[in-house]
Design an enzyme around this catalytic site. Structure first.
Site, PDB file in Angstrom:
ATOM      1  N   ARG A 241     -10.335 -11.528   1.764  1.00  0.00           N
ATOM      2  CA  ARG A 241     -11.198 -12.579   1.211  1.00  0.00           C
ATOM      3  C   ARG A 241     -10.531 -13.951   1.304  1.00  0.00           C
ATOM      4  O   ARG A 241     -11.212 -14.978   1.333  1.00  0.00           O
ATOM      5  CB  ARG A 241     -11.576 -12.233  -0.230  1.00  0.00           C
ATOM      6  CG  ARG A 241     -10.432 -12.175  -1.209  1.00  0.00           C
ATOM      7  CD  ARG A 241     -10.753 -11.375  -2.447  1.00  0.00           C
ATOM      8  NE  ARG A 241     -10.819  -9.944  -2.171  1.00  0.00           N
ATOM      9  CZ  ARG A 241     -11.130  -9.026  -3.090  1.00  0.00           C
ATOM     10  NH1 ARG A 241     -11.416  -9.395  -4.327  1.00  0.00           N
ATOM     11  NH2 ARG A 241     -11.162  -7.742  -2.770  1.00  0.00           N
TER      12      ARG A 241
ATOM     13  N   LYS B 107       0.842  -1.199   0.000  1.00  0.00           N
ATOM     14  CA  LYS B 107       0.000   0.000   0.000  1.00  0.00           C
ATOM     15  C   LYS B 107       0.877   1.250   0.000  1.00  0.00           C
ATOM     16  O   LYS B 107       2.028   1.214   0.436  1.00  0.00           O
ATOM     17  CB  LYS B 107      -0.877   0.022   1.261  1.00  0.00           C
ATOM     18  CG  LYS B 107      -1.949  -1.054   1.317  1.00  0.00           C
ATOM     19  CD  LYS B 107      -2.741  -0.941   2.608  1.00  0.00           C
ATOM     20  CE  LYS B 107      -3.825  -2.010   2.686  1.00  0.00           C
ATOM     21  NZ  LYS B 107      -4.916  -1.771   1.716  1.00  0.00           N
TER      22      LYS B 107
END
Length: 496
Positions: free
Chosen positions: A341, A267
């Site tokens: 996920r 990120k």
């Protein structure tokens, strides 16, 4: 902070031994006060002089008024006394009073309390007076200790509503506490310890699985995310048994990424500190179990928390790696920053063993959901219309709002890949939906819903901090389920 409700007229409340007093005044009452006490007279004069506007949240602050024992008083217009208007009024009133450092506060409503209005008033006051203190060298603890609500009539319904509000606030504030903690004060091991601390009493159980246990279960997707982290993963299994063992549980799955660097798909540095909030789904499950312990509803609930950091170690998963999930499905990892996920999909498969009546996963899953819905409503995705409706209604009742998003099959087209059964990301378009479609592949054996709380779990900027959402939504859903089950008559025995 302790809440009580008592039967009191305003003429009596203004003589009570209080540090501060909030008076919620509907617009119609403010224009034509029904009582003749000193405070009602002052409000009438203020309205006539234009010093108190008859709109929700308008505040008239007073200090040291003759005939009123509380030193600090805030009269605030609550318009039509809807829960939203009461919530706004309480926030405005406390803003005017917070410098008073009151320990004992009175809250009076000119009119009749509703259960939902009382809940809104209590939760708004808790929200406004909350402060995080754990990692401060000189913490400013909440000074407010006791809140006395007054009503013209006190019913059993109001007493139950206030008890429920207090329990929900305890759950919300526990969720805030763990989500607000920096990652070095909220490791997977620490989360497991917090879960164990909640699992006290005959109705609770807690089991914590480590890396070897998870490997034996075949949770290859969860292990893949954790393999780059020095902090060992923890898979937390919490159980609340409030009903007969024959009753299928509701399973809650909370994403527990205690810090998310993005892994190899790193990120940007700006605001990466906010990735300590990436375990807000896990924190909300802890909060729900705190509230369950306070209210003890007749329902069975399982909480599953896959907890790990997502770090860019030399052993970390790489874009293009293929891993095998607990379900046996293989996953091509195109982006290591789509790790939530991956831990959730194995937890969803693990949930099958409980033969659940439904499974609800809660996760700060996608930035796309923030773009779609902002910070007002959580994204709701579900394969079951009835479950989706019940969750949406619970959100409406609690003020912890959600919005159902589409789940059309063509959205899953982007998850196709030549190198595995499924890819972990599609393109940029409809990112929140494609993430939900990925999870749906692992949740076919029970009614399932997914709450994407990326936009609602925390606030950035000057108000930076965790919100404790969606604890209130989940608890209202669970309490409604317990109530509905209690109303179902027992089956009559067959005649001989």
């Amino acid at each position: 902070m302790n809440f009580e409700i008592q039967k009191r007229a305003l003429s009596r409340v203004i003589r009570d031994d209080l540090d501060a007093l909030i008076v919620l005044w509907p617009a119609q009452t403010a224009a034509t006060p029904s009582e003749k006490d000193p405070l009602s007279t002052l409000v009438s004069q203020a309205v006539q002089a234009g010093d108190l506007e008859l709109k929700a949240g308008a505040v008239l602050a007073m200090y040291g008024q003759a005939g009123i024992k509380a030193r600090h008083v805030a009269v605030v217009c609550s318009q039509d006394n809807t829960p939203d208007q009461i919530r706004s009024a309480m926030l405005a009133a406390w803003s005017a009073l917070k410098a008073s450092k009151a320990k004992k506060l009175g809250v009076y409503l000119a009119g009749e309390w509703s259960a939902s209005g009382l809940d809104a008033a209590a939760s708004a006051l808790a929200q406004a007076s909350y402060s995080y203190t754990t990692t401060l060298s000189k913490p400013h603890h909440r000074t407010l200790k006791q809140v006395l609500f007054s009503a013209a009539e006190v019913s059993s319904e109001l007493c139950m509503a206030l008890a429920q509000a207090q329990a929900l606030i305890a759950g919300v504030e526990l969720a805030k506490e763990w989500a607000n903690r920096p990652a070095n004060h909220a490791t997977p091991t620490m989360l497991a310890q917090a879960a164990k601390a909640l699992a006290k009493g005959p109705s609770f159980k807690c089991e914590v699985l480590g890396p070897q246990d998870v490997a034996k279960l075949g949770m290859g997707a969860f292990l893949a995310v954790a393999q780059g982290a020095a902090e060992p993963l923890r898979f937390i299994v919490m159980r609340y048994n409030g009903a007969a063992s024959s009753q299928s549980p509701v399973v809650l799955v909370g994403k527990g990424i205690t810090f998310d660097t993005g892994g190899i798909s790193m990120k940007p540095a700006a605001e990466m500190d906010e990735m300590k909030y990436d375990m807000s789904g896990a924190a909300s499950v802890l909060g729900v179990f705190k509230a369950l312990g306070e209210l003890k509803p007749a329902i069975n609930v399982v909480g599953l928390i896959p907890a790990t950091e997502n770090m860019p170690d030399g052993l970390a998963i790489k874009p293009g790696d293929v891993v095998t999930s607990m379900s046996g499905q293989t996953i091509e990892i195109l982006n290591t920053d789509a790790e939530g996920r991956l831990v959730l999909c194995d937890a969803l498969t693990y949930a099958e063993r409980f033969k659940p009546q439904c499974v609800i996963d809660v996760a700060t899953l996608t930035g796309a959901c923030v773009i779609a819905l902002g910070g007002v409503r959580s994204g709701l995705f579900s394969s079951d219309d009835e479950l989706a409706l019940q969750l949406q209604q619970a959100g409406d009742r609690s003020g912890d709002l959600c919005w159902r998003m589409p789940m059309d099959d063509p959205y899953a087209e982007g998850l196709k890949t030549r190198f595995a059964d499924v890819a972990n990301v599609a393109g940029r378009a409809a990112g929140a939906v494609t993430a939900a479609k990925f999870l749906q592949r692992f949740a076919h054996k029970y009614p399932w819903a997914h709450l994407d709380i990326a936009g609602t779990a925390w606030k950035s900027g000057a108000a930076k901090g965790a919100t404790g959402r969606p604890v209130a939504l989940l608890m209202h859903y669970l309490l409604a389920k317990a109530k509905a089950k209690a109303k179902v008559p027992a089956r009559a025995g067959r005649p001989a």
